[in-house]
Design a protein around this motif. Structure first.
Motif: not given
Ligand code: ADP
Length: 439
Positions: A340, A347, A371, A390, A401-402, A432
């Motif tokens: 995940n 992405k 990243d 999001q 994404g969801t 993370f």
């Molecule tokens: P999604 O399916 O939209 O990826 P997540 O719950 O995994 O849903 O992530 C929620 C939101 O957090 C993402 O839509 C994005 O805006 C932000 N996000 C998550 N991971 C990253 C990352 N590595 N870099 C930048 N933004 C991120």
């Protein structure tokens, strides 16, 4: 000086007062000593004998004291003198009556105050000279002096009594105030206690309601997504069939529309699957299966499955050999969380690198997914773990994404006995960290 006749009692009294003043005794002590001396003189003379009065200054304990000795010149009734002088002892610090066949000696002492001027030999000479020049005053004058002293003493007693009464009144007032304050505080405390108890009861109620609501929500999500999965899968299957070469040919427009239906149904299926996963995790229906996990194999598998997603040549996708060989945990759940996080990193990273490492921190292991992507503002670091959230305006470089990935990942981290946190700066990238107990 020598005591012979009654008149000498006055002189002794005057001299006693003067000496007491000259050696530095305070006003009241001067009167006390003079009164004591005149009493002793009276009793000794009444015993029928002449007597000599001597004044000396000598150490008494740590301080100097004025000592007055009255010595009878012929034997008298020592017992009588002792009996008559019992009350005089209260006026001085020390008094003794010694008697033998040569006569009776009465001596008494009063300590000088700490601040009295030093009695140098020159000062003593001065005092002696002063006394030798002493001219006895008349009994009337002496009576006048005594009356003055009596009035001063009575005034002093009265002002002390008034002061005492005032202090008592003040004390009573303070006591009343303290009691009132005490009662008020007790009442306030009781009131607060009652409030706190009520609050706790309400809190208990609320948490029961909250648990019930959360349980209902999870059940609802699980049911809905489960019910949705079958029809959505059917739609995908049917649209594939429609587009299949074996079916009747479609017009270009129809082909495009069927492709749209299939794409939307796929998205819906992803959402439904994510919802189902999250609902299961939240309902506590995911039980970790703990075993020794070979991290080298896990990392290898992640490298294999995710490499196809790392399509941009500007992004280096690095899953190094793990620095720690193994962890006692659930391999499937760890893989889900890391996949995940890595998918998200790919992405949201246009160039630079996406990297997975692991390190030991005390008795824990930390899996770090870093990243060099878009990054996330600090005020949103917690919000991205909320369901469906999001970051506004954040553009995924591949796939939609969801908003359910991170809440799910954090839930799994908790189920594994660990935690998931983020550290990120907009424009620089994100890190993370999944922290899990090593054993
Ligand atoms: P999604 O399916 O939209 O990826 P997540 O719950 O995994 O849903 O992530 C929620 C939101 O957090 C993402 O839509 C994005 O805006 C932000 N996000 C998550 N991971 C990253 C990352 N590595 N870099 C930048 N933004 C991120």
């Amino acid at each position: 000086m020598r005591l012979r006749v009654e008149q000498d009692i006055f002189v002794a009294r005057q001299l006693g007062r003067e000496v007491a003043r000259d050696v530095g005794l305070e006003q009241q002590d001067q009167t006390r000593l003079a009164t004591a001396l005149s009493e002793v003189s009276r009793v000794v003379l009444a015993d029928g004998s002449d007597a000599d009065v001597t004044f000396t200054v000598r150490p008494e304990g740590v301080r100097m004291a004025l000592r007055v000795t009255v010595q009878q010149s012929s034997p008298g009734d020592g017992q009588l003198v002792r009996g008559d002088l019992a009350h005089v002892g209260r006026l001085v610090d020390k008094m003794e009556v010694e008697s033998d066949e040569t006569g009776t000696v009465v001596w008494m002492a009063r300590r000088l105050p700490a601040g009295a001027p030093p009695l140098t030999p020159e000062r003593m000479d001065e005092i002696r000279a002063g006394l030798s020049r002493h001219v006895p005053s008349s009994p009337i004058d002496e009576l006048h002096v005594q009356n003055q002293q009596l009035i001063a003493a009575l005034d002093e007693v009265r002002s002390q009594r008034d002061e005492l009464a005032r202090l008592n009144a003040e004390l009573e007032e303070t006591n009343r105030g303290v009691m009132a304050l005490y009662h008020q505080l007790s009442e306030e405390l009781e009131e607060t206690n009652r409030g706190v108890v009520a609050l706790y009861a309400e809190l208990d109620d609320k948490s029961v309601q909250l648990a019930a609501a959360s349980e209902a929500k999870s059940r609802f999500l699980a049911n809905v997504s489960h019910e949705l999965r079958a029809p959505v899968t059917a739609i995908i299957g049917l649209s594939r069939l429609l587009a299949d070469d074996g079916s009747d040919p479609l017009t270009t427009d129809q082909e495009r529309q069927v492709e749209l239906i299939r794409g939307s149904a796929s998205d819906l299926l992803t959402l439904v699957n994510d919802l189902l996963d999250l609902a299961k995790a939240e309902a506590g229906r995911i039980e970790p299966t703990l075993a020794e996990v070979d991290l080298r194999a896990t990392f290898g598998q992640l490298r294999g499955t995710l490499r196809p997603l790392a399509t941009r040549p500007e992004v280096e996708f690095r899953i190094d050999e793990p620095a720690v060989a193994s962890i006692h945990s659930d391999e499937v759940l760890i893989t889900r969380v890391l996949r995940n996080l890595l998918t998200n990193a790919l992405k949201f990273t246009a160039e630079g690198e996406v990297r997975l490492t692991v390190r030991e921190v005390g008795t824990d292991l930390e899996f770090i997914v870093s990243d060099t992507g878009t990054g996330i503002s600090p005020e949103l670091h917690e919000r991205i773990f909320e369901e469906f959230y999001q970051v506004p305006g954040s553009k995924s470089l591949s796939g939609k994404g969801t908003g359910l990935g991170l809440p799910y990942a954090r839930r799994l981290a908790t189920i594994l006995g660990g935690a998931l946190r983020v550290d990120s700066t907009p424009g620089e990238g994100s890190t993370f960290t999944l922290r899990l107990p090593a054993s």
